[in-house]
Motif scaffolding. Structure first.
Motif, PDB file in Angstrom:
ATOM      1  N   ALA A 257       0.795  -1.316  -0.127  1.00 22.34           N
ATOM      2  CA  ALA A 257      -0.113  -0.095  -0.004  1.00 22.34           C
ATOM      3  C   ALA A 257       0.745   1.438   0.115  1.00 22.34           C
ATOM      4  O   ALA A 257       0.331   2.220  -0.759  1.00 22.34           O
ATOM      5  CB  ALA A 257      -1.043  -0.066   1.076  1.00 22.34           C
TER       6      ALA A 257
ATOM      7  N   GLN B 211       2.102   2.116  -3.393  1.00 22.89           N
ATOM      8  CA  GLN B 211       1.122   2.637  -4.418  1.00 22.89           C
ATOM      9  C   GLN B 211       1.168   4.145  -4.032  1.00 22.89           C
ATOM     10  O   GLN B 211       1.115   4.845  -5.045  1.00 22.89           O
ATOM     11  CB  GLN B 211      -0.054   2.020  -4.118  1.00 22.89           C
TER      12      GLN B 211
ATOM     13  N   ARG C 127     -12.017   8.624  -2.605  1.00 27.54           N
ATOM     14  CA  ARG C 127     -11.570   7.020  -2.121  1.00 27.54           C
ATOM     15  C   ARG C 127     -11.321   6.306  -3.336  1.00 27.54           C
ATOM     16  O   ARG C 127     -10.599   5.035  -3.429  1.00 27.54           O
ATOM     17  CB  ARG C 127     -12.282   6.392  -1.047  1.00 27.54           C
TER      18      ARG C 127
ATOM     19  N   TYR D 147      -5.138   5.841  -3.231  1.00 26.62           N
ATOM     20  CA  TYR D 147      -4.804   5.628  -1.589  1.00 26.62           C
ATOM     21  C   TYR D 147      -4.769   6.774  -1.006  1.00 26.62           C
ATOM     22  O   TYR D 147      -4.979   6.965   0.319  1.00 26.62           O
ATOM     23  CB  TYR D 147      -3.660   4.671  -1.615  1.00 26.62           C
TER      24      TYR D 147
ATOM     25  N   MET E   3      -1.033   3.111   6.430  1.00 24.28           N
ATOM     26  CA  MET E   3      -1.754   2.569   5.303  1.00 24.28           C
ATOM     27  C   MET E   3      -1.713   1.064   4.820  1.00 24.28           C
ATOM     28  O   MET E   3      -0.536   0.545   4.884  1.00 24.28           O
ATOM     29  CB  MET E   3      -1.588   3.239   4.090  1.00 24.28           C
TER      30      MET E   3
ATOM     31  N   THR F 240      -3.579  -2.192   2.071  1.00 30.34           N
ATOM     32  CA  THR F 240      -4.471  -2.220   1.027  1.00 30.34           C
ATOM     33  C   THR F 240      -5.910  -2.524   1.594  1.00 30.34           C
ATOM     34  O   THR F 240      -7.000  -2.094   0.925  1.00 30.34           O
ATOM     35  CB  THR F 240      -3.935  -3.446   0.305  1.00 30.34           C
TER      36      THR F 240
ATOM     37  N   ALA G 278      -8.434   0.231   1.605  1.00 30.76           N
ATOM     38  CA  ALA G 278      -9.233   0.833   0.339  1.00 30.76           C
ATOM     39  C   ALA G 278     -10.083  -0.134  -0.143  1.00 30.76           C
ATOM     40  O   ALA G 278      -9.963  -1.401  -0.558  1.00 30.76           O
ATOM     41  CB  ALA G 278      -8.073   0.907  -0.569  1.00 30.76           C
TER      42      ALA G 278
ATOM     43  N   ARG H 266      -9.736  -1.041  -4.001  1.00 32.09           N
ATOM     44  CA  ARG H 266      -8.220  -1.513  -4.268  1.00 32.09           C
ATOM     45  C   ARG H 266      -8.016  -2.048  -5.543  1.00 32.09           C
ATOM     46  O   ARG H 266      -6.829  -1.873  -5.982  1.00 32.09           O
ATOM     47  CB  ARG H 266      -7.510  -2.276  -3.008  1.00 32.09           C
TER      48      ARG H 266
END
Length: 629
Positions: free
Chosen positions: A62, A65, A411, A415, A434, A436, A439, A442
């Motif tokens: 995450a 990203q 959202r 991210y 954070m 994954t 989200a 994702r």
């Protein structure tokens, strides 16, 4: 009189003052300056700009990203990471592309040098070394800062990115002393000033492991972890990458190590109550791990080099605030560390933060106009989370003082959007990290398509360069051409069945579209290209990322369509605006708890209101009916 005039003219009036030059402050300064604001970056130590205070690495699950999203919008973190990488890996490649996460091991010293160099080459940024002790505020609007030297510097907006320095206290066993980082003093006065202005503060804790002399480590008994041979990168720009690589190593603790660590629990600031702040749940200290996970007889340690030209080593997984003698005794029982020499022991640090529910989604404080917070001051942990907040705070500070529209990422867009929405809507009682799993979309927020999602948006506000937008447009058009070709081109059984058998998937009895074949989990585009010459001729010359993008589009097209349909439905509620000054007391049908939470958070949209802890679906229905009228 001469002295007063001299002091008054020492600084021009700036558009934006950024306080703190960690990852958040650096991105904030760069973003605002590149948009055209005249920026002053104030730091307590010019020698620690963009310091990697903890592990010498960027990205990860995450977090990688997030770095790609910052880069896609024209930020610097990805570029600096790539230019100082000593090892690069793409994590989770055995899983679907939504989970792929880039991570780099970096040269800590070159990372700082490269960041400083890029900032110094950015027009519109000035620097000043001093501590900011208070703000200049008139009414409810900030108009500058006051430093420990007594200097008053004026600006139209201020971005605070103070990291762990606000009333920072370092703990090593029973020893306790002030500091924002080992060897650096903490920042005093600012928390008290902000509280006087009506803001609420809290206390958090983080920690770091001991640093070891690599010459004293026996690597032969450890498991070597090499980087990828054909290393990837964070940045979507093309520039030469470092060719030299360094390996990391893996070793493990043992019951003997745990027993030694337990001997120091009675002197641990964590267990004796001297540390009041909550630490990061997902990056616990070694003493916390053996206390919480007593059933485990070993824990993994990653032995990470700190750079190309240093022997200093970071022991990832051994964060601790136990007495230094206990740290040493325990670590020398870990395989490979029998003769370890310490450069410095691990320590914990407590610091002040400000619950982020006091912020608008732009990261501007609700109490004080034109004052923005970013990074650990908002209760987050991690370089990447801090950089993302700084980047958006810098953008929105510029937009605000120039009467331009605010930049808020949804959202479903990034991210970074999830991160900021979580903070300002839900708040956090422990350092936010954070993942994954945070989200809900994702599948759409992958590391491979951050440029497709965000570069045009950034270019439209004048930040991402035309070069970036041109590269994105080429990526979109050429990957779409490949997908279109595969949807239109059929292959005969005789041309492909031998290849399908070899791949362990069923043969075809009749002509079949290439698109349908690539949709099979056993088939990769690279293999299909080699097996079918017309396809090879068609995509020959395309860049790796274009081919990868085309393959992902083919394999997950159905899933993307379903996800986009869901996003569309959610946006109807998400986009239903709420006046920040709406009087919730007029809605007698709302529960008391919901009314209190809504009044405190002041959500901007119905979607944001629905994510506030304590606001029930029934209360959202009441609000929705009222808004529809």
């Amino acid at each position: 009189m001469f002295h007063v005039e001299h002091e008054r003219n020492m600084f021009p009036e700036y558009d934006i003052i950024v306080v703190g030059a960690g990852h958040a402050g650096c991105e904030a300064a760069a973003a605002a300056a590149n948009l055209g604001s005249k920026v002053l970056l104030v730091t307590m130590n010019m020698q620690t700009i963009a310091q990697m205070s903890c592990n010498p690495a960027m990205g990860g699950v995450a977090k990688g990203q997030i770095v790609r999203e910052i880069d896609a919008m024209g930020g610097y973190s990805g570029i600096v990471s790539d230019k100082t990488t000593i090892q690069f890996r793409m994590l989770n490649q055995s899983k679907g592309p939504a989970m792929w996460s880039p991570r780099s091991q970096n040269d800590r010293y070159k990372f700082h040098e490269e960041w400083r160099n890029m900032l110094e080459q950015t027009p519109n940024i000035d620097f000043f070394q001093d501590m900011v002790s208070s703000l200049l505020v008139k009414g409810n609007t900030v108009y500058g800062v006051k430093t420990s030297l007594g200097l008053e510097i004026k600006s139209k907006a201020v971005v605070l990115t103070n990291g762990t320095f606000l009333n920072g206290t370092i703990h090593i066993g029973e020893k306790r002393f002030g500091g924002g980082r080992m060897g650096e003093k903490g920042a005093t006065g600012l928390t008290e000033h902000l509280v006087e202005l009506g803001l609420e503060s809290g206390r958090m804790k983080t920690g770091t492991p001991p640093r070891i002399d690599g010459r004293s480590i026996n690597y032969s008994v450890m498991e070597e972890q090499q980087g990828e041979e054909n290393a990837g990168r964070f940045s979507y720009l093309d520039f030469p990458l470092p060719t030299e690589k360094r390996s990391c190593y893996i070793t493990y603790t043992s019951p003997e190590v745990h027993d030694i660590l337990k001997e120091g629990f009675d002197r641990s600031p964590m267990f004796t109550g001297r540390i009041k702040g909550l630490g990061p749940r997902y990056c616990p200290s070694i003493e916390d791990k053996i206390n919480r996970f007593a059933e485990r007889d070993r824990h993994q340690l990653f032995v990470e080099p700190e750079g190309w030209n240093t022997v200093e080593v970071y022991v990832n997984g051994f964060s601790t605030s136990l007495p230094e003698d206990v740290q040493y005794k325990a670590l020398t029982k870990v395989p490979g560390f029998e003769n370890a020499k310490f450069f410095r022991p691990g320590y914990a640090i407590e610091y002040d933060f400000f619950p982020p529910t006091q912020l608008h989604t732009t990261l501007e404080t609700k109490k004080i106009s034109n004052l923005f917070f970013a990074g650990q001051i908002n209760g987050t942990t991690g370089y990447e989370e801090a950089a993302a907040q700084g980047f958006l705070a810098g953008i929105n500070a510029h937009q605000k003082i120039n009467d331009k529209h605010e930049v808020i990422l949804k959202r479903s867009e990034a991210y970074i959007g999830v991160l900021i929405d979580d903070l300002v809507t839900k708040g956090t009682e422990e350092p936010y990290r954070m993942f994954t799993s945070r989200a809900e979309h994702r599948l759409l927020l992958r590391q491979d398509n951050a440029d497709i999602r965000l570069t045009k948006l950034s270019h439209d506000i004048g930040l991402a360069s035309p070069e970036r937008l041109e590269k994105v447009n080429e990526k979109i058009s050429k990957s779409d051409e490949i997908v279109k070709f595969m949807k239109s081109k059929s292959v005969e059984p005789g041309e492909i069945n031998a290849f399908l058998q070899e791949k362990g998937t069923s043969t075809i009895p009749q002509n079949t579209k290439l698109f349908n074949l690539l949709s099979r989990p056993q088939i990769d585009l690279v293999d299909l290209v080699e097996a079918y010459q017309p396809l090879k001729e068609f995509i020959n010359g395309n860049k790796k990322e274009i081919i990868e993008q085309a393959e992902i589009k083919v394999k997950y097209e159905t899933y993307f369509e379903k996800e986009l349909e869901m996003v569309s439905k959610l946006h109807k509620m998400e986009d239903q605006g709420i006046n920040p000054e709406f009087n919730y007391d007029t809605l007698v049908s709302l529960s008391k708890e919901s009314r209190e939470k809504l009044k405190k958070v002041k959500p901007r949209t119905l979607g944001q209101a629905s994510r506030i802890s304590g606001v029930s679906p029934a209360d959202i229905s009441v609000l929705m009916i009222h808004l529809s009228k």
